[in-house]
Design an enzyme around this catalytic site. Structure first.
Site, mmCIF file in Angstrom:
data_model
loop_
_atom_site.group_PDB
_atom_site.id
_atom_site.type_symbol
_atom_site.label_atom_id
_atom_site.label_comp_id
_atom_site.label_asym_id
_atom_site.label_seq_id
_atom_site.Cartn_x
_atom_site.Cartn_y
_atom_site.Cartn_z
ATOM 1 N N SER A 105 2.019 -6.246 -4.557
ATOM 2 C CA SER A 105 1.026 -6.406 -3.498
ATOM 3 C C SER A 105 -0.218 -5.558 -3.742
ATOM 4 O O SER A 105 -1.300 -5.895 -3.242
ATOM 5 C CB SER A 105 1.631 -6.069 -2.138
ATOM 6 O OG SER A 105 2.210 -4.785 -2.131
ATOM 7 N N HIS A 156 -1.804 -0.923 -0.609
ATOM 8 C CA HIS A 156 -2.612 -2.109 -0.304
ATOM 9 C C HIS A 156 -4.098 -1.758 -0.262
ATOM 10 O O HIS A 156 -4.940 -2.479 -0.813
ATOM 11 C CB HIS A 156 -2.181 -2.703 1.035
ATOM 12 C CG HIS A 156 -0.780 -3.223 1.031
ATOM 13 N ND1 HIS A 156 -0.105 -3.564 2.185
ATOM 14 C CD2 HIS A 156 0.084 -3.462 0.012
ATOM 15 C CE1 HIS A 156 1.099 -3.997 1.886
ATOM 16 N NE2 HIS A 156 1.239 -3.942 0.563
#
Length: 271
Positions: free
Chosen positions: A154, A208
């Site tokens: 991610s 992230h």
């Protein structure tokens, strides 16, 4: 006696009212189709690595609670990074903690990677993916807790999303009315994922954010800026970026996040 203006015109000529200029019309241009080989390669390698993670558990058992053998040697573990295992800034992007985890990330890679790779080209897309994974894991290392570990693609996926947004913004004149809707979708995807990541337990939001920033910085300097060339109807799109701009973008990410990595190793902030 007044002369007729038409009769006074030179022989062989005529006077006609000017023809109205047609309004500008939208012209649909497309990027030459190409197979997103790097996207497929990353997807395939990541799935193979996850299969090996499962096999390692079946064959050798768990080396520690919640860990398989590949995670043991590749996950983001702050103390081990400070001990010199700097490959852990990259390898977590190939590792995943569950089938839903890898399924979600590989679906996102497939959704964003294909079209983005066609615009960026194979080498530049691969560079974007690696740098976003690196920047995400560095920020996770710098600001995250020393307890536990983190894995997942991610970090790189958020970098792809950021790069897509920068690409749309820098080429907004070519997208016309589609730009507002497309950039709105990008902002919504980022905002909702960061919001949910902040609420849920076990989600590495620093990773992230780091991937998002790394992808944004690289794409701002190195992302394709398209120009229309040719004469209608033989029009084509050409990327006006030069190699030095791509090197500048990559260098900026390495310099900024490399400095944070060194800082976190040499003088870690209090946990």
């Amino acid at each position: 006696m007044n002369e007729d203006p038409v009769a006074a015109s030179p022989p062989g000529t005529s006077q006609e009212p000017p023809r109205p200029v047609p309004p500008p019309a939208e012209v649909r241009l497309s990027v030459p189709a190409s197979i997103p080989a790097v996207t497929y390669a990353i997807l395939g390698v990541t799935v193979i690595v996850y299969v090996l993670q499962l096999v390692s558990l079946v064959v050798f058992g768990a080396p520690a609670p919640g860990l398989d053998w590949l995670e043991l040697y590749g996950a983001r573990v702050n103390d081990l990074i400070r001990a010199g295992q700097i490959w852990r800034f990259f390898t977590p992007a190939l590792l995943h903690g569950s089938i839903p985890h890898i399924a979600f990330n590989m679906y996102a890679l497939y959704s964003f990677g294909g079209s983005l790779e066609r615009h960026f080209g194979h080498a530049r897309f691969l560079c974007l993916y690696i740098l976003a994974a690196f920047s995400g894991n560095v920020l996770s290392f710098f600001f995250g807790s020393d307890a536990g570990f983190s894995v997942g693609a991610s970090t790189a996926i958020f970098g792809l999303v950021a790069a897509e947004g920068i690409f749309l913004f820098q080429n907004r004149a070519l997208f016309g009315r589609q730009f507002g809707r497309a950039i709105g979708n990008i902002i919504f995807v980022v905002a909702i994922n960061l919001f949910l990541g902040g609420l849920a337990q076990g989600i590495d939001n620093w990773g992230h954010i780091g991937g998002l920033l790394g992808g944004l910085i690289f794409a701002w300097f190195a992302g394709p800026v398209l120009q229309v060339e040719g004469v209608y109807p033989a029009l084509s799109l050409k990327d006006s970026r030069e190699l030095r701009e791509i090197v500048t973008g990559a260098g900026a990410v390495v310099l900024i996040f490399g400095a944070l990595a060194v800082w976190g190793i040499v003088a870690p902030i209090g946990r």
